[in-house]
Design a protein around this motif. Sequence first.
Motif, mmCIF file in Angstrom:
data_model
loop_
_atom_site.group_PDB
_atom_site.id
_atom_site.type_symbol
_atom_site.label_atom_id
_atom_site.label_comp_id
_atom_site.label_asym_id
_atom_site.label_seq_id
_atom_site.Cartn_x
_atom_site.Cartn_y
_atom_site.Cartn_z
ATOM 1 N N TRP A 140 -6.107 6.402 -3.121
ATOM 2 C CA TRP A 140 -6.304 5.503 -4.264
ATOM 3 C C TRP A 140 -7.652 5.738 -4.918
ATOM 4 C CZ3 TRP A 140 -4.166 -0.142 -3.341
ATOM 5 C CH2 TRP A 140 -2.779 -0.069 -3.146
ATOM 6 N N GLY A 141 -8.667 6.053 -4.111
ATOM 7 C CA GLY A 141 -9.970 6.366 -4.674
ATOM 8 C C GLY A 141 -9.936 7.646 -5.489
ATOM 9 N N GLN B 249 -13.459 -0.817 1.527
ATOM 10 C CA GLN B 249 -12.279 -0.888 2.394
ATOM 11 C C GLN B 249 -12.346 0.191 3.483
ATOM 12 O OE1 GLN B 249 -9.913 -3.432 1.532
ATOM 13 N NE2 GLN B 249 -11.563 -3.878 0.101
ATOM 14 N N ILE B 250 -12.685 1.414 3.048
ATOM 15 C CA ILE B 250 -12.775 2.538 3.975
ATOM 16 C C ILE B 250 -13.901 2.316 4.976
ATOM 17 C CG2 ILE B 250 -13.374 4.991 4.133
ATOM 18 C CD1 ILE B 250 -11.888 5.366 1.455
ATOM 19 N N TYR C 107 -4.364 3.236 6.573
ATOM 20 C CA TYR C 107 -5.006 2.480 5.498
ATOM 21 C C TYR C 107 -6.170 3.280 4.911
ATOM 22 C CZ TYR C 107 -7.091 -1.540 3.073
ATOM 23 O OH TYR C 107 -7.603 -2.398 2.136
ATOM 24 N N GLU D 225 -3.480 2.175 -6.883
ATOM 25 C CA GLU D 225 -3.442 0.740 -7.176
ATOM 26 C C GLU D 225 -3.042 0.499 -8.625
ATOM 27 O OE1 GLU D 225 -6.133 -3.283 -6.403
ATOM 28 O OE2 GLU D 225 -6.925 -1.308 -5.874
ATOM 29 N N THR E 6 -4.793 5.950 2.749
ATOM 30 C CA THR E 6 -4.304 5.389 1.490
ATOM 31 C C THR E 6 -5.455 5.083 0.550
ATOM 32 O OG1 THR E 6 -2.361 4.421 2.569
ATOM 33 C CG2 THR E 6 -3.010 3.484 0.450
ATOM 34 N N MET E 7 -6.531 4.498 1.071
ATOM 35 C CA MET E 7 -7.682 4.194 0.237
ATOM 36 C C MET E 7 -8.346 5.463 -0.296
ATOM 37 S SD MET E 7 -7.952 0.922 -0.183
ATOM 38 C CE MET E 7 -6.143 0.947 -0.201
ATOM 39 N N TYR F 103 -13.068 -0.473 -5.616
ATOM 40 C CA TYR F 103 -11.729 -0.792 -5.148
ATOM 41 C C TYR F 103 -11.434 -0.252 -3.745
ATOM 42 C CZ TYR F 103 -10.394 -2.374 -9.829
ATOM 43 O OH TYR F 103 -10.311 -3.064 -11.011
ATOM 44 N N CYS F 104 -12.075 0.848 -3.373
ATOM 45 C CA CYS F 104 -11.668 1.536 -2.142
ATOM 46 C C CYS F 104 -12.797 1.785 -1.148
ATOM 47 C CB CYS F 104 -11.028 2.893 -2.488
ATOM 48 S SG CYS F 104 -9.685 2.785 -3.683
ATOM 49 N N PHE G 65 0.827 -1.207 0.000
ATOM 50 C CA PHE G 65 0.000 0.000 0.000
ATOM 51 C C PHE G 65 0.862 1.259 0.000
ATOM 52 C CE2 PHE G 65 -2.339 -3.450 2.018
ATOM 53 C CZ PHE G 65 -3.465 -3.492 1.200
#
Length: 288
Positions: free
Chosen positions: A189-190, A142-143, A182, A73, A185-186, A138-139, A68
């Motif tokens: 990435w989003g 996760q969040i 994390y 990504e 990071t998401m 993708y994100c 990460f």
Amino acid sequence: MARIDVNGLMLDYELIGDEGAPPLVLTPGGRYARDTAGVPELGAKLTQGGYRVLLWDRPGCGASDIAFTAPSESVMNAEALVGLVDALGLRDVTLAGGSAGSRITLMAAARMAANVRRIAIWWISGGPVGLAGLAWYYCGDQIAAASKGGMEAVAELPSWADQMARNPGLRDILLAQDPETYIATMQCWGKAFAYSDASPVPGMAEADFARLTMPVLTFRSGKSDMAHTRETSEWVHRLLPNSTMVEPPWDDQEWNYVSTFPEDVAARRGRFERWPLLAPMLLDWFDG
């Protein structure tokens, strides 16, 4: 099948076809593994056409590891592909990919343009709503999971179940992350999927497209496809210096149709299961 260390990540891959045949890399979409229905079947047809095909699991897909630390990504996956090609000593490669695989194909090619012979891309993700959907796909989950239950909740998400079954060490990688870091990071990435009027493909600038002077076969997306919009494929075609646009070997409703297919590796079902229909057009193009 084998595993190799690329940029500190163990990547799972398989080379099929004659060892002396020209190399071709086939990259699927989503977070699907390289053995997803339709992908190895297309690979087999391409080997029958005289190529040595590299099937690989991108970071976070199939049995490969994930990290990460990359800015997105897509960047992580593109750099992994460049590193994998280099580690395997593949030269004058042909690249082919659909959906997320088309994005990774383009981004990787821009990073190693001198080593790419030809390209074929289809189902290019794009459009404001389509890209917003990718940010959530993708994100977003996760969040949501990390904010409610920390990394333990993330590790229990269905979106990681297949990868963990193939690579049990992935759970430890996830649990080792700090939840707040994390989430940040998401979010980053989003954001990388944000629609822009400057480029049809997140992670690709006009200068990146300009570097892709090799012949590219660009399949026009269906008018009804809201995940990979027709305008995105036509915009990519216009930006590429040497692109040929063609109609795909299926009708306009293809994406809506295959999106209803069950994902079942054992039964060889899934949204890529009709990709082997591309083989005649791809081989004709690659041999041109």
